[in-house]
Design a protein around this motif. Sequence first.
Motif, mmCIF file in Angstrom:
data_model
loop_
_atom_site.group_PDB
_atom_site.id
_atom_site.type_symbol
_atom_site.label_atom_id
_atom_site.label_comp_id
_atom_site.label_asym_id
_atom_site.label_seq_id
_atom_site.Cartn_x
_atom_site.Cartn_y
_atom_site.Cartn_z
ATOM 1 N N ALA A 1 -4.672 1.233 -5.978
ATOM 2 C CA ALA A 1 -3.916 0.077 -5.470
ATOM 3 C C ALA A 1 -3.062 0.427 -4.262
ATOM 4 C CB ALA A 1 -3.043 -0.501 -6.580
ATOM 5 N N SER A 2 -2.756 1.715 -4.078
ATOM 6 C CA SER A 2 -1.890 2.117 -2.965
ATOM 7 C C SER A 2 -2.676 2.598 -1.753
ATOM 8 C CB SER A 2 -0.929 3.213 -3.429
ATOM 9 O OG SER A 2 -1.647 4.370 -3.823
ATOM 10 N N LEU A 3 -3.996 2.467 -1.782
ATOM 11 C CA LEU A 3 -4.787 2.903 -0.621
ATOM 12 C C LEU A 3 -4.508 2.011 0.584
ATOM 13 C CD1 LEU A 3 -8.207 3.622 -2.367
ATOM 14 C CD2 LEU A 3 -6.603 5.307 -1.420
ATOM 15 N N PRO A 4 -4.639 2.560 1.787
ATOM 16 C CA PRO A 4 -4.483 1.725 2.980
ATOM 17 C C PRO A 4 -5.467 0.563 2.951
ATOM 18 C CG PRO A 4 -4.665 4.052 3.571
ATOM 19 C CD PRO A 4 -4.963 3.956 2.103
ATOM 20 N N SER B 1 0.812 -1.217 0.000
ATOM 21 C CA SER B 1 0.000 0.000 0.000
ATOM 22 C C SER B 1 0.847 1.269 0.000
ATOM 23 C CB SER B 1 -0.926 -0.003 1.223
ATOM 24 O OG SER B 1 -0.170 0.002 2.418
ATOM 25 N N ARG C 1 3.179 4.831 -4.859
ATOM 26 C CA ARG C 1 3.994 4.426 -5.998
ATOM 27 C C ARG C 1 4.990 5.529 -6.338
ATOM 28 N NH1 ARG C 1 1.223 0.475 -3.858
ATOM 29 N NH2 ARG C 1 0.459 -1.064 -5.320
ATOM 30 N N ILE D 1 -6.863 -5.536 -7.638
ATOM 31 C CA ILE D 1 -5.543 -4.956 -7.332
ATOM 32 C C ILE D 1 -4.546 -6.016 -6.870
ATOM 33 C CG2 ILE D 1 -6.413 -2.648 -6.749
ATOM 34 C CD1 ILE D 1 -5.837 -3.623 -3.724
ATOM 35 N N GLY D 2 -4.667 -7.236 -7.350
ATOM 36 C CA GLY D 2 -3.714 -8.269 -6.951
ATOM 37 C C GLY D 2 -3.644 -9.369 -7.978
ATOM 38 N N LEU E 1 -4.846 3.732 -11.895
ATOM 39 C CA LEU E 1 -4.950 2.555 -11.026
ATOM 40 C C LEU E 1 -4.050 2.627 -9.785
ATOM 41 C CD1 LEU E 1 -6.348 -0.126 -10.605
ATOM 42 C CD2 LEU E 1 -4.732 -1.179 -12.172
ATOM 43 N N PRO E 2 -2.823 3.158 -9.891
ATOM 44 C CA PRO E 2 -1.984 3.236 -8.682
ATOM 45 C C PRO E 2 -2.645 4.007 -7.541
ATOM 46 C CG PRO E 2 -0.630 3.564 -10.626
ATOM 47 C CD PRO E 2 -2.061 3.540 -11.104
ATOM 48 N N ASP F 1 -6.067 -6.451 0.532
ATOM 49 C CA ASP F 1 -4.766 -6.644 -0.102
ATOM 50 C C ASP F 1 -4.779 -7.839 -1.048
ATOM 51 O OD1 ASP F 1 -2.024 -5.647 -0.215
ATOM 52 O OD2 ASP F 1 -1.492 -7.660 0.462
ATOM 53 N N ASP F 2 -4.102 -7.664 -2.175
ATOM 54 C CA ASP F 2 -3.972 -8.742 -3.169
ATOM 55 C C ASP F 2 -5.335 -9.195 -3.669
ATOM 56 O OD1 ASP F 2 -2.740 -10.616 -4.801
ATOM 57 O OD2 ASP F 2 -2.466 -12.093 -3.208
#
Lengths: 288, 288
Positions: free
Chosen positions: B206-209, A207, A210, B181-182, B202-203, B89-90
């Motif tokens: 995908a990078s959210l907590p 998380s 990027r 996102i995985g 998308l990032p 996650d994933d």
Amino acid sequence: MRMPVLAAALLLAAAAPSPVPSPSQIAAAAPDADWRAVDPDRLLVMELADGRRIAIELAPDFAPAHVANIRALARSGWWDGAAIVRVQDDYVVQWAGAGGRHLPDGVAAHPPAEYDRPAAGLVLRRLGFPDGYAPMTGFAGDWPVAGDGHRIWLTHCYGMVGVGRDMPPDTGDGSELYAVIGQAPRQLDRNIALVGRVLDGLPALASLPRGTAALGFYAEPGQRVPIRRVRLAADMPEAERPRVEVLRTESASFHRYLDASANRRDPFFVRPAGGTDLCNVRVPSRIR
Amino acid sequence: MRMPVLAAALLLAAAAPSPVPSPSQIAAAAPDADWRAVDPDRLLVMELADGRRIAIELAPDFAPAHVANIRALARSGWWDGAAIVRVQDDYVVQWAGAGGRHLPDGVAAHPPAEYDRPAAGLVLRRLGFPDGYAPMTGFAGDWPVAGDGHRIWLTHCYGMVGVGRDMPPDTGDGSELYAVIGQAPRQLDRNIALVGRVLDGLPALASLPRGTAALGFYAEPGQRVPIRRVRLAADMPEAERPRVEVLRTESASFHRYLDASANRRDPFFVRPAGGTDLCNVRVPSRIR
């Protein structure tokens, strides 16, 4: 709020035991005998500056020289005050040592390219479904692997940890490591040494923001994510060590987990796939 | 700092044109004729409260009733002031509407379960490598698909967007959507309606907590990520619309990209895989 994907299945399961458990329910119900405690000498613990911990199981059976380097680097404090320098979406998170290029004593500058190993001496339990990259896939020593009958190698699944290298194949010494955080980049299999896998704390890495420079490097030093230290669990006070366990892939519980993963019969599903992909079958792990 | 995974390949390429380009270099060099502009009527634009935009291409050829619902929901302001409520996650990021359960006029409460469609009428260009889930995989209308000769369906690759639903299959109306996102959760193929894919931004998702409640839901309302609004590009002032293009999968450039993806001969690689996986071949897109 509307009940979303899979939430309904979970709630139903909570209300009345489902006749057909999901893969995660099967893993959660596995008896203690089906779990293997990870040896503290094979467990690397990375602490971020904010206190979050990431536990990495090392794979000396596949990359002994690299793992020896990593143990020596950890013991020398190589990653104390280090940082995560690269986060590329759908690919990898990568961290470097804090110091310059001078490797500590006992670290081989040019370990052999441990990208695969002889198949002899390891039992490959086959997944049994076709794979786009290799003649066979499955599990060996509880690790996801591929093989061709003669050689066997670890695969770049989500959470796997590998060794950054320069262009010549023998330039990866273990001083820079990466973890996979996206669709399995299996084109890297047999091109880089894989040395382990994240068993706990992976969301903390996946998380991260990027990087916006080429290849996902952080453009500014201030964006780097500080690492407090990296230690081998065996070198930590016993009370501080994470106690991580992996579901044995030769156990009956894992066989049921695998079958249920490939043939989802739990209530949400209307059409089981009848197959799966090696990297979509995460070997279950847990913290004691 | 040591040069890391793939960085060396990029730098070498910058210093002297490589005789063997990487897949991304092939895509970057594709002529304009090989790119298809995404129709503004098929482009959904989600704006987060912090101003970041996510562009989603809709797939009416695969899920026409759901896409009609999503267009009507966007036009009604369904997601104005909405929020991302789940990050597992994933797996998936998921967002819900701001309002209650009352769907606006013109939105079907029970659209048909558009999980696959007849193969007739679409050209499936086969990937040509084995797949763990389906008899064949490839691309149709520039989308990643699988098929069995009679039916054809979109696949749950990284970035694909689907419709959350309750337990009965006809309960997904499009009012809650998720993005992958995985590692491709292809066990969901043919079990949920896929309606599109994220082509830009998308990032940011995908990078959210990650959420800490069951299934990755945010435990506290304050953790939800606010969405300002979601519009169809066709409804935006022309100057504000993102102009997104997709590399045509029938183009010569895409054929070269695909071949290079399955057989990495660019300088970093010592052993090309000789194969790949459908979801590890992201169809290239770009912003004009």
